[in-house]
Design an enzyme around this catalytic site. Structure first.
Site, PDB file in Angstrom:
ATOM      1  N   CYS A 119       9.074  -3.170 -14.948  1.00 33.76           N
ATOM      2  CA  CYS A 119       8.198  -2.467 -15.890  1.00 33.76           C
ATOM      3  C   CYS A 119       7.156  -3.491 -16.359  1.00 33.76           C
ATOM      4  O   CYS A 119       7.219  -4.652 -15.976  1.00 33.76           O
ATOM      5  CB  CYS A 119       8.980  -1.920 -17.076  1.00 33.76           C
ATOM      6  SG  CYS A 119       9.729  -3.171 -18.121  1.00 33.76           S
TER       7      CYS A 119
ATOM      8  N   ASN B  48      -7.239   5.438  12.245  1.00 33.32           N
ATOM      9  CA  ASN B  48      -7.911   4.219  11.801  1.00 33.32           C
ATOM     10  C   ASN B  48      -8.863   4.556  10.646  1.00 33.32           C
ATOM     11  O   ASN B  48      -9.698   5.454  10.770  1.00 33.32           O
ATOM     12  CB  ASN B  48      -8.667   3.591  12.963  1.00 33.32           C
ATOM     13  CG  ASN B  48      -9.059   2.163  12.649  1.00 33.32           C
ATOM     14  OD1 ASN B  48      -9.725   1.887  11.646  1.00 33.32           O
ATOM     15  ND2 ASN B  48      -8.620   1.234  13.497  1.00 33.32           N
TER      16      ASN B  48
ATOM     17  N   LEU C 255      -6.744  -3.577  11.904  1.00 30.77           N
ATOM     18  CA  LEU C 255      -6.939  -3.153  13.302  1.00 30.77           C
ATOM     19  C   LEU C 255      -8.359  -2.614  13.539  1.00 30.77           C
ATOM     20  O   LEU C 255      -8.780  -1.684  12.850  1.00 30.77           O
ATOM     21  CB  LEU C 255      -5.910  -2.079  13.650  1.00 30.77           C
ATOM     22  CG  LEU C 255      -5.611  -1.979  15.133  1.00 30.77           C
ATOM     23  CD1 LEU C 255      -4.786  -3.169  15.616  1.00 30.77           C
ATOM     24  CD2 LEU C 255      -4.869  -0.681  15.423  1.00 30.77           C
TER      25      LEU C 255
ATOM     26  N   GLY D 202      -2.459 -12.292  -1.327  1.00 26.26           N
ATOM     27  CA  GLY D 202      -3.185 -11.095  -1.756  1.00 26.26           C
ATOM     28  C   GLY D 202      -4.544 -10.980  -1.115  1.00 26.26           C
ATOM     29  O   GLY D 202      -4.805 -10.026  -0.392  1.00 26.26           O
TER      30      GLY D 202
ATOM     31  N   GLY E  88       0.815  -1.221   0.000  1.00 20.46           N
ATOM     32  CA  GLY E  88       0.000   0.000   0.000  1.00 20.46           C
ATOM     33  C   GLY E  88       0.844   1.264   0.000  1.00 20.46           C
ATOM     34  O   GLY E  88       0.399   2.320  -0.464  1.00 20.46           O
TER      35      GLY E  88
HETATM   36  P1  NAD Z   1       0.909  -4.700   5.079  1.00 27.76           P
HETATM   37  O1  NAD Z   1       0.486  -5.664   6.106  1.00 27.76           O
HETATM   38  O2  NAD Z   1       2.363  -4.486   4.817  1.00 27.76           O
HETATM   39  O3  NAD Z   1       0.287  -3.271   5.397  1.00 27.76           O
HETATM   40  C1  NAD Z   1      -1.054  -3.092   5.804  1.00 27.76           C
HETATM   41  C2  NAD Z   1      -1.178  -1.703   6.393  1.00 27.76           C
HETATM   42  O4  NAD Z   1      -2.539  -1.500   6.789  1.00 27.76           O
HETATM   43  C3  NAD Z   1      -0.312  -1.512   7.638  1.00 27.76           C
HETATM   44  O5  NAD Z   1       0.522  -0.385   7.468  1.00 27.76           O
HETATM   45  C4  NAD Z   1      -1.309  -1.339   8.762  1.00 27.76           C
HETATM   46  O6  NAD Z   1      -0.864  -0.452   9.756  1.00 27.76           O
HETATM   47  C5  NAD Z   1      -2.507  -0.774   8.004  1.00 27.76           C
HETATM   48  N1  NAD Z   1      -3.781  -0.967   8.699  1.00 27.76           N
HETATM   49  C6  NAD Z   1      -4.279  -2.109   9.255  1.00 27.76           C
HETATM   50  N2  NAD Z   1      -5.493  -1.867   9.770  1.00 27.76           N
HETATM   51  C7  NAD Z   1      -5.761  -0.554   9.540  1.00 27.76           C
HETATM   52  C8  NAD Z   1      -6.867   0.282   9.836  1.00 27.76           C
HETATM   53  N3  NAD Z   1      -7.935  -0.185  10.458  1.00 27.76           N
HETATM   54  N4  NAD Z   1      -6.814   1.576   9.447  1.00 27.76           N
HETATM   55  C9  NAD Z   1      -5.717   2.082   8.816  1.00 27.76           C
HETATM   56  N5  NAD Z   1      -4.642   1.333   8.523  1.00 27.76           N
HETATM   57  C10 NAD Z   1      -4.682   0.022   8.866  1.00 27.76           C
HETATM   58  O7  NAD Z   1       0.166  -5.124   3.741  1.00 27.76           O
HETATM   59  P2  NAD Z   1       0.524  -4.698   2.244  1.00 27.76           P
HETATM   60  O8  NAD Z   1       1.590  -5.572   1.728  1.00 27.76           O
HETATM   61  O9  NAD Z   1       0.684  -3.226   2.134  1.00 27.76           O
HETATM   62  O10 NAD Z   1      -0.805  -5.128   1.491  1.00 27.76           O
HETATM   63  C11 NAD Z   1      -2.018  -4.422   1.748  1.00 27.76           C
HETATM   64  C12 NAD Z   1      -3.180  -5.144   1.130  1.00 27.76           C
HETATM   65  O11 NAD Z   1      -3.147  -5.024  -0.282  1.00 27.76           O
HETATM   66  C13 NAD Z   1      -3.189  -6.630   1.440  1.00 27.76           C
HETATM   67  O12 NAD Z   1      -4.509  -7.028   1.710  1.00 27.76           O
HETATM   68  C14 NAD Z   1      -2.680  -7.239   0.194  1.00 27.76           C
HETATM   69  O13 NAD Z   1      -3.146  -8.558   0.046  1.00 27.76           O
HETATM   70  C15 NAD Z   1      -3.253  -6.325  -0.848  1.00 27.76           C
HETATM   71  N6  NAD Z   1      -2.469  -6.358  -2.063  1.00 27.76           N
HETATM   72  C16 NAD Z   1      -2.962  -5.788  -3.167  1.00 27.76           C
HETATM   73  C17 NAD Z   1      -2.239  -5.812  -4.338  1.00 27.76           C
HETATM   74  C18 NAD Z   1      -2.734  -5.209  -5.576  1.00 27.76           C
HETATM   75  O14 NAD Z   1      -2.225  -5.478  -6.600  1.00 27.76           O
HETATM   76  N7  NAD Z   1      -3.678  -4.349  -5.529  1.00 27.76           N
HETATM   77  C19 NAD Z   1      -1.014  -6.414  -4.383  1.00 27.76           C
HETATM   78  C20 NAD Z   1      -0.528  -6.973  -3.241  1.00 27.76           C
HETATM   79  C21 NAD Z   1      -1.236  -6.910  -2.085  1.00 27.76           C
END
Ligand code: NAD
Length: 551
Positions: free
Chosen positions: A405, A238, A269, A487, A174
């Site tokens: 890329c 949050n 969270l 994911g 993210g």
């Molecule tokens: P991560 O665990 O590294 O980060 C998640 C973040 O969410 C953390 O910084 C945490 O503090 C925050 N968080 C948790 N609960 C929260 C809340 N209630 N309010 C605000 N912030 C909150 O995960 P990541 O690697 O960044 O992945 C994030 C999500 O995106 C995962 O679900 C992952 O599966 C998905 N993802 C999407 C893609 C895509 O292509 N779109 C690719 C990979 C991952």
């Protein structure tokens, strides 16, 4: 028993293993746990909630030890982060085969997964965590950049200048969002509950500023939007509180999405409990934690639907927030689309998707040389040139220097062979590792993301990623992996990973010329089979055989 310690992959040309085909996974496993790369290296967590590179420190040590002693015609088998066997195969075969987090259908639930994980029988491999090709946040940056560029093209006359994107989640994946938005000239307001994550994104130059309060963040963003100035602002809080509050304030977001770790209700969270109490509850009463996090996700998702009703462009960013919100009792969760069918699928029909590479030398000069080769190889691709220029200027390397890329069918093998030639001629100091993530055209079955809303209804058919792994194994990949759940969470996806090594040898050239066609070719045939005309045209134009269309 061994334990946590700082891990950094070896650099330079001195080999610890029998050859580069084994040295490459040896270095990339370690690179995944480099503190610059991994989110929680002490726990072996690379990114994505609890996505691990190895099941335990003992298993990690055993994998390195095994690779140091393997012969060039041997293959190590890794079962969810633990080495379980070494067999004699042959030099064309992968050096490592991995299976991550797979469970039999009826048992494929988070509860059962957690139980087995607790027993030490499995680990969550996510995507590039358990397949040893994570390159830090840059990896997702290109996909995120492409996605926002496509939104700009479709909805905002080709640029995000003068728009605000509201999002949450500044974790491993993210964290790419603010930079992807500003690279498209827009303004991003990013919420994360963890101050450390927010500040870390500023340190790595992915986020410009941190605001003291939500009101302060809104004021900064609105000023930048009015001035058509690019800016990203982080604020600690949050999302389940802040999204509804912003909606209530009448905040006029143009684009709204989210990348909190919503795929796993034990990682998101809840908003009605302090962080300390949440940690306590996680240990003592996880069921109650899940109930609360799902209720929070329902509030978060409801606010996103509110923004959509108010006219914003709203999309799910592949983290399962909609499904968890639905389980939390919110019934309009699926009113807005996933980003895949909305923006990315036409690219997948061309086998277009992520192509990433890593300089095993550790020397940034090697990436500079490959950057130049990409521009020479594809002189007419303006979008690619813009990305490469911005990436060079704005991306800080994490761990071994790397680049990514997006390339389509017919392009990837050309570049792979060019890199191999550069290694052969000594224009690079050491071999190049070539792989991809799993936001990919032909290696994923994920009905909430990559295969959401397929035109023939084949969203949940998981034969495709398995065929992808099989054909890449047959075609000469250096390591291949089969995963479940990455994911979007347990029970919701099956996907496969592929990594090849350009070591400058004739054998590597033979392998690259096959595997860099089979891998994107799976994307073309998967979408052609589903009936997408663009994929059928690409198959015809570029010579991909479709047996059911031959007479
Ligand atoms: P991560 O665990 O590294 O980060 C998640 C973040 O969410 C953390 O910084 C945490 O503090 C925050 N968080 C948790 N609960 C929260 C809340 N209630 N309010 C605000 N912030 C909150 O995960 P990541 O690697 O960044 O992945 C994030 C999500 O995106 C995962 O679900 C992952 O599966 C998905 N993802 C999407 C893609 C895509 O292509 N779109 C690719 C990979 C991952």
């Amino acid at each position: 028993m061994s334990g946590p310690r700082p891990v950094v992959a070896p650099r330079g040309t001195e080999l610890s293993c029998a050859n580069w085909q084994i040295e490459a996974p040896y270095r990339m496993l370690q690179n995944n746990l480099d503190p610059e790369v991994a989110e929680r290296p002490d726990d072996l967590v690379v990114y994505g909630g609890t996505g691990r590179a190895a099941r335990s420190w003992d298993a990690y040590d055993a994998m390195l030890r095994t690779m140091r002693t393997m012969k060039p015609d041997e293959t190590m088998l890794v079962q969810s982060g633990k080495p379980v066997g070494v067999f004699r195969t042959h030099e064309w075969a992968p050096r490592v085969l991995l299976a991550n987090s797979n469970l039999v259908g009826d048992w494929a639930t988070w509860d059962e997964f957690r139980r087995l994980e607790h027993m030490g029988l499995t680990m969550y491999g996510q995507m590039t965590a358990g397949s040893w090709i994570y390159i830090g946040t840059q990896g997702i940056l290109q996909g995120t950049y492409e996605c926002f560029a496509e939104i700009a093209r479709r909805k905002f006359n080709g640029t995000l200048a003068g728009t605000i994107t509201l999002t949450a989640g500044l974790g491993g994946m993210g964290g790419a969002q603010p930079l992807a938005v500003t690279m498209n000239d827009g303004v991003a307001l990013c919420i994360d509950v963890d101050a450390w994550r927010v500040n870390r994104r500023v340190e790595t130059r992915y986020l410009d500023e941190v605001a003291d309060s939500l009101e302060d963040a809104v004021a900064r963003c609105e000023k930048a939007r009015a001035e058509k100035r690019r800016l990203s602002v982080g604020v600690v809080g949050n999302a389940a509180d802040m999204f509804p509050k912003l909606l209530q304030m009448g905040f006029a977001a143009d684009i709204v999405t989210d990348q909190t770790s919503a795929h796993d209700p034990l990682s998101y969270l809840p908003n009605d409990i302090s962080e300390d109490a949440a940690q306590e509850m996680l240990k003592k009463n996880p069921e109650e934690f899940i109930r609360r996090s799902r209720a929070a996700m329902a509030a978060h998702c409801q606010a996103m639907v509110g923004f959509m009703d108010a006219g914003a462009e709203v999309f799910d960013y592949g983290n399962s927030l909609r499904r968890e919100a639905q389980l939390g009792g919110y019934d309009r969760a699926f009113d807005y689309p996933g980003f895949l069918p909305a923006y990315i699928r036409p690219l997948f029909c061309e086998g277009r998707g992520p192509f990433r590479w890593v300089a095993l030398s550790g020397d940034p000069e090697d990436i500079a040389a490959t950057d130049k080769a990409v521009l020479e190889e594809f002189p007419d691709d303006d979008g690619l040139h813009q990305w490469m220029r911005l990436a060079k200027e704005r991306v800080a390397f994490q761990g071994l220097p790397a680049r990514i890329c997006w390339l389509g069918y017919g392009e990837r093998h050309r570049l792979g062979l060019r890199f191999n030639e550069m290694v052969r001629k000594g224009q690079l100091k050491a071999p190049i590792v070539i792989g991809r993530d799993h936001l990919d055209s032909g290696s994923v079955a994920s009905p909430y993301r990559e295969t959401e809303a397929m035109i023939d209804g084949s969203d949940a058919i998981a034969d495709w990623p398995l065929l992808n792994a099989l054909v890449n194994t047959a075609a000469g990949a250096t390591w291949v992996s089969i995963h479940h759940g990455g994911g979007v969470g347990i029970g919701r996806s099956i996907h496969a990973g592929m990594v090849a090594v350009a070591d400058g040898t004739d054998l590597a050239a033979e392998k690259l010329s096959r595997v860099l066609l089979t891998d994107p070719g799976m994307g073309v045939i998967r979408h052609a089979d589903a009936g997408y005309q663009r994929a059928i045209d690409v198959a015809d134009e570029r010579g991909v055989r479709l047996p059911m269309r031959e007479s």
